[in-house]
Design a protein around this motif. Structure first.
Motif, mmCIF file in Angstrom:
data_model
loop_
_atom_site.group_PDB
_atom_site.id
_atom_site.type_symbol
_atom_site.label_atom_id
_atom_site.label_comp_id
_atom_site.label_asym_id
_atom_site.label_seq_id
_atom_site.Cartn_x
_atom_site.Cartn_y
_atom_site.Cartn_z
ATOM 1 N N SER B 128 66.337 78.393 3.776
ATOM 2 C CA SER B 128 65.092 77.863 3.249
ATOM 3 C C SER B 128 65.272 76.402 2.827
ATOM 4 N N LYS B 216 58.481 84.590 9.562
ATOM 5 C CA LYS B 216 57.315 85.121 8.866
ATOM 6 C C LYS B 216 56.062 85.013 9.715
ATOM 7 N N SER B 218 53.463 85.320 12.469
ATOM 8 C CA SER B 218 53.310 86.357 13.487
ATOM 9 C C SER B 218 53.449 85.780 14.886
ATOM 10 N N LYS B 221 57.343 86.372 15.758
ATOM 11 C CA LYS B 221 58.053 87.634 15.537
ATOM 12 C C LYS B 221 58.608 88.255 16.814
ATOM 13 N N ASN C 36 56.515 73.892 6.870
ATOM 14 C CA ASN C 36 56.013 75.019 7.643
ATOM 15 C C ASN C 36 54.542 74.888 8.039
ATOM 16 N N ASN C 46 51.402 83.998 2.903
ATOM 17 C CA ASN C 46 52.248 85.076 3.389
ATOM 18 C C ASN C 46 52.006 86.296 2.495
ATOM 19 N N THR C 55 48.798 99.195 8.361
ATOM 20 C CA THR C 55 48.816 97.946 9.123
ATOM 21 C C THR C 55 47.474 97.656 9.788
ATOM 22 N N LYS C 59 44.923 94.612 9.102
ATOM 23 C CA LYS C 59 44.649 93.619 10.151
ATOM 24 C C LYS C 59 43.162 93.349 10.252
ATOM 25 N N LYS C 73 44.869 81.011 6.468
ATOM 26 C CA LYS C 73 45.395 81.966 7.428
ATOM 27 C C LYS C 73 46.305 82.922 6.665
ATOM 28 N N ASP C 75 49.373 85.512 6.945
ATOM 29 C CA ASP C 75 50.459 86.097 7.736
ATOM 30 C C ASP C 75 50.954 87.325 6.997
ATOM 31 N N MET C 76 50.776 88.482 7.611
ATOM 32 C CA MET C 76 51.186 89.705 6.933
ATOM 33 C C MET C 76 52.522 90.177 7.513
ATOM 34 N N THR C 77 53.449 90.537 6.643
ATOM 35 C CA THR C 77 54.685 91.149 7.105
ATOM 36 C C THR C 77 54.864 92.478 6.400
ATOM 37 N N VAL C 78 55.136 93.515 7.201
ATOM 38 C CA VAL C 78 55.325 94.848 6.647
ATOM 39 C C VAL C 78 56.815 95.158 6.630
ATOM 40 N N GLU C 97 60.062 80.547 -1.288
ATOM 41 C CA GLU C 97 59.337 80.398 -0.027
ATOM 42 C C GLU C 97 58.815 81.749 0.435
ATOM 43 N N GLY C 98 57.529 81.826 0.687
ATOM 44 C CA GLY C 98 56.962 83.075 1.194
ATOM 45 C C GLY C 98 56.500 83.987 0.079
#
Lengths: 291, 274, 424
Positions: B128, B216, B218, B221, C36, C46, C55, C59, C73, C75-78, C97-98
């Motif tokens: 990071s 992170k 999408s 990924k 980023n 995030n 999920t 979405k 925007k 950004d989804m993380t599972v 971060e995140g």
């Protein structure tokens, strides 16, 4: 010789730098944390010296993980080494049929350990699982078990999946090793009328030693670092019956927020792997094979 | 007669092991044609039909092809850099003399003994700071660094077996180290380089931990992250998950069959040398 | 020689700078704020959570949110629940971060995040109005609202009502009735209680202790040693559970059965009660829509001594990362999730009761769960505990009983584990 070393460093440096920065540095700093009480969440920690190592010695769950790990690794090493060597000899020739066998044997390696764990959950489940179903339909009801539920059985059930998953992988090392043995040596042995066993004992085995050392070390390390499989199958349960050092470490770090304690167990795990692989190398005399 | 009996028992053994390997996979493969309840009712049984519903469902989700591309890019660059760097290091080590070579070999092999789960957090913080999170370059660098130990370990073992006479003969002709690496060491080590390529491919292609942490967006990924979308807190959609596993595995099986050729060629090279 | 020395020096210097960078702590993350983000004003937030089963629902909600807020925007993380999630969250919180919007569970996790000052204080934010006030208490500390529990769960075993009706069994109101019910089910060839060793102990322990020890803060006192596993009420609880095991009322092979396997048996009507919680109902309905379901807690006392009918938990606590660069966007996203129509969409798609007001529950299972809001329930005792090792030791005591260990042995092992981990 010495003049050459300068150029040789140019070969080594790119890899060395990359490896030092992106692997050794974070790994080293994490291992240093074993001397602290860091919880893994804040930027505050105190140095606690060797306290964690003393605590580990008194932690019954760590003791359990250690003994499970010994059972697990021994089982995996013996079977994975034996089976991969055996099958490598059977399928070493490049015939169409052998290529087919090798491909099938390799299948489990293609799939990630996590997914392998999921698949075997459906095999081992005591109520709906395929294995008990199969045994029952063969009339072997008495052999049906709660494969992952019996405290003395769970670790062996997982060890089976571990070597089932990687025998076909390390077999490749043996095949590569076998194929690099010059054929004329066998011809000589044939002419001299050596039996198959003697040909193996006196021709194949000595030349296979480097491959054997690699397979042995790789299998050992793989078994001690096996992680995803256990996490996805049992998560170390029931009652820590399938907890090994790597899962113990992970649980301490991320379930219990004892990062320092976790890294102390990581150091122990690392030392064990180092000692074991060192003695394996000595045993196979792989460090001084003469050609 | 005896030879025939030997051949038969050999085939019987091999086929038995084929079955042991394949049976669990049939559970997975059949599952991809079942519904959730169908799977749990009879995990081992034949599906009612071989309709591709789950596979369609998988590709209906817009990002599957993107994930494929991302995985391909990361894997391609990681493998190239792993093979290149570890073969350079392994060559350097085998050509070096005495203590220094042993120390370097030990230093690289050390990496195999360190459990990586706990290094993840310091790694992420470092990445990071360097601005290398959420970047494919960062991921490739880390994948390479994580697999170099295995690469050096496997390749050094094999390169040690290269006959010294061949190298000395080349040196007599005035060849430099780069030439020896490129024209002698690498061609001879091809079977072991192919072995490493296969090992590294499987690790990088299926790696979950590193991309999960480092990517992170999408848009970046990789495929294994897709599997997580089917794994829930209390409910895992196994039919879809297994369909994804099948789809993810196919390119690897193809590549494996392709790379096997190099064993054969390696042997031919060996016989010429002999 | 010169080449070699300078090369080594170079690599050492690089390594050293990296080490410094790695150790320099939480400051300085802002320098890279732009690293980023691609285009200046568009913020990417995030959002991380552990509900893989949600999920698709998320979405669709995110798509709606992005449409309404074109400059944000999501950004989804599972991550898989449990350790992988904790792992990722830790890394993100530490690096700054995140995880702009992240979720946490009450208990140990929430407590640790509080200690690391990860939460943005949301007190006074207008979005709090969208919640039922008493259901977001779990996200409070020192009177400040740090996190917002989104889901409301009843940690009460699910039972097969159709089967009960067929066999003429009433929901028992005391311990004798509970035993009689189990006996009758067993006589009819049905496993009374389905138990998966990974989920069930942590769920069942709550309902087993709620009336044996109705005092709310008991579980926190395990941490300080004020309460012990050797205390009579806990011994009684384990003895009662042992009785269920010895009489064969608990699934055979339970220690080798995972929650998902136990749930499958329930859906196939091979067992009558699933030791889980209300969250299981939607899954069961999908696997076998013909089962009429209900929630049934074992009452371990006489009807007169009963204080609580069940257990509830508010969890999936939404929080904004205190170090986030996009707090405004993050708060906006949480606010969006609490809008009645969006919350309704989520609830009905996932089968979860919510802590949000004015949600329209449309499925049959949610209707049944909704009726429990008028019952006397207590917040999940297990999660009042903030020491995860002690929590695990208490849960595992049930697994030990299931695997055939005696009550005495279980209690001594459990207390020994607690003693080793007392909060100092």
């Amino acid at each position: 010789m010495k003049a050459r070393n300068g150029t040789l460093w140019l070969f080594i440096l790119p890899g060395l730098i990359l490896y030092s920065i992106f692997f050794i540095l974070p790994a080293g700093s994490s291992l240093l944390l074993s001397l602290t009480n860091w919880d893994g969440m804040t930027y505050r920690f105190d140095w606690v010296g060797l306290k964690h190592y003393g605590d580990l010695a008194q932690d019954p769950i760590f003791g359990k993980a250690l003994s499970n790990n010994v059972k697990f690794s021994l089982t995996v090493i013996i079977f994975q080494f034996g089976l991969s060597l055996f099958f490598a000899i059977l399928v070493m020739k490049n015939t169409k049929l052998n290529v087919f066998y090798r491909t099938i044997f390799f299948f489990p390696t293609v799939v990630s350990s996590v997914s392998i764990g999921f698949i075997w959950m459906f095999v081992y489940d005591p109520n709906i699982g395929s294995l008990n179903l199969l045994l029952n339909s063969l009339g072997l009801d008495s052999l049906a078990r709660s494969w992952l539920g019996e405290p003395n059985l769970a670790i062996y059930s997982i060890a089976f999946v571990q070597f089932w998953g990687h025998t076909g992988q390390v077999m490749i090392i043996f095949i590569a090793g076998l194929q690099s043995i010059p054929k004329d040596l066998y011809e000589v042995a044939n002419i001299e009328g050596a039996s198959r066993w003697n040909a193996f004992r006196y021709v194949t085995w000595p030349l296979l030693a480097p491959s054997a050392a690699i397979v042995l070390a790789y299998t050992t390390i793989q078994s001690f670092k096996s992680f995803d499989l256990i996490i996805s199958m049992t998560d170390g349960g029931p009652n820590n019956a399938s907890e090994i050092l790597s899962t113990f470490m992970y649980h301490q770090a991320f379930t219990y927020y004892s990062f320092g304690y976790a890294t102390a167990s990581a150091v122990v795990l690392m030392l064990i792997i180092m000692v074991v692989t060192y003695f394996q190398f000595r045993l196979l005399k792989a460090d001084r094979v003469v050609y | 007669m005896k030879a025939l009996a030997g051949k038969t028992s050999k085939q019987v053994l091999l086929i038995t092991y084929v079955l042991i390997v394949l049976l669990p996979f049939t559970v997975m493969f059949f599952a991809t044609f079942k519904s959730m309840s169908g799977l749990f009712q009879d995990p081992f049984g034949l599906p009612e039909s071989f309709a591709l519903t789950n596979y369609f469902e998988l590709f209906r989700q817009e990002n599957m092809l993107l994930y494929f591309k991302n995985s391909g890019v990361v894997t391609l660059f990681s493998i190239t850099s792993i093979l290149f760097m570890s073969s350079l290091v392994a060559f350097g080590i085998t050509r070096m003399s005495g203590r220094k070579a042993a120390l370097l070999f030990a230093f690289f092999s050390l990496g195999m003994t360190i459990p990586s789960q706990t290094s993840i957090i310091p790694l992420f913080i470092m990445m990071s700071k360097l601005g290398l999170t959420n970047s494919q370059l960062g991921l490739v660098l880390v994948e390479t660094a994580f697999i170099i130990p295995i690469g050096v370990f496997i390749l050094t073992g094999f390169m040690k077996t290269i006959p010294q006479e061949m190298i000395e003969a080349a040196q007599m002709d005035g060849a430099n180290e780069w030439y020896i690496y490129q024209r002698i060491a690498m061609p001879i080590s091809l079977p072991s380089v192919a072995t490493l390529a296969i090992f590294a491919l499987m690790i990088v292609w299926n790696n979950l931990l590193l991309p999960l942490l480092l990517l992170k967006s999408s848009a970046l990924k990789t495929l294994p992250l897709k599997l997580l979308e089917f794994k829930g807190e209390y409910l895992t959609n196994y039919p879809l998950l297994f369909s994804a596993v099948v789809v993810i595995s196919i390119p690897m099986i193809v590549l494996y069959i392709f790379l096997q050729r190099y064993f054969i060629e390696g042997v031919t090279a060996g016989s010429i040398k002999g | 020689m010169i080449k070699k020395r300078s090369a080594i020096a170079l690599s050492l210097i690089i390594a050293f700078t990296m080490l410094l960078a790695a150790c320099s702590g939480g400051t300085g993350s802002n320098e890279q704020a732009g690293a980023n983000g691609k285009k200046g004003d568009k913020q990417t937030i995030n959002f991380i959570h552990w509900r893989g089963e949600d999920t698709e629902a998320f979405k669709s909600i995110i798509a709606k949110f992005e449409k309404q807020n074109p400059d944000i925007k999501v950004d989804m993380t599972v991550y898989s629940s449990g350790d992988p999630y904790a792992n990722a969250l830790q890394a993100m919180i530490l690096s700054g971060e995140g995880a702009d919007v992240f979720v946490s569970a009450p208990g140990a996790q929430f407590n640790n995040l509080l200690k690391s000052q990860s939460f943005e204080d949301l007190s006074g934010s207008p979005l709090l109005e969208n919640f039922t006030p008493e259901l977001i208490e779990a996200g409070k500390s020192d009177g400040k609202q740090y996190a917002l529990p989104y889901q409301l769960v009843y940690n009460v075993p699910v039972y097969n009502k159709s089967l009960f009706d067929k066999l003429g069994i009433q929901v028992p109101s005391d311990w004798d009735g509970f035993l009689a019910m189990c006996q009758k089910l067993k006589e009819n060839g049905i496993t009374p209680i389905l138990y998966g060793y990974d989920v069930s102990p942590g769920q069942l322990i709550n309902t087993l202790v709620m009336n044996n020890m109705p005092d709310k803060d008991t579980f926190t006192k395990f941490q300080t040693g004020e309460v012990k596993a050797t205390d009579p009420w806990f011994v009684k609880t384990l003895e009662q559970f042992k009785l269920l095991v010895d009489k064969g009322y608990i699934l055979k092979n339970a220690t080798g059965t995972k929650y998902e396997g136990a749930l499958a048996l329930f859906a196939q009507e091979k067992g009558a009660i699933l030791a889980a919680g209300s969250y299981a109902m939607a899954t069961i309905a999908k696997q076998n829509p013909n089962i009429e379901q209900g929630l049934l807690a074992p009452i371990t006392t006489s009807a007169a001594d009963m204080k609580y009918e069940g257990i509830h938990t508010t969890t999936f606590m939404l929080g904004v990362n205190a170090k986030s660069k996009y707090k405004e966007g993050a708060t906006k996203f949480i606010e969006f999730l609490t809008k009645p129509e969006i919350a309704s969409e989520y609830a009905n798609a996932t089968g979860q009761l919510l802590t949000v007001k004015n949600v329209k529950y449309e499925t049959k299972e949610l209707g049944i769960q909704g009726q429990w809001s008028s019952k006397k329930t207590v917040f999940q005792p297990r999660l009042i505990n903030t020491n995860k090792k002690i929590e695990t030791a208490l849960n595992e005591s049930l697994n030990m009983i299931v695997s055939g260990t005696s009550v005495e042995k279980t209690i001594s092992t459990t207390q020994a584990e607690i003693d080793r981990n007392l909060t100092k």
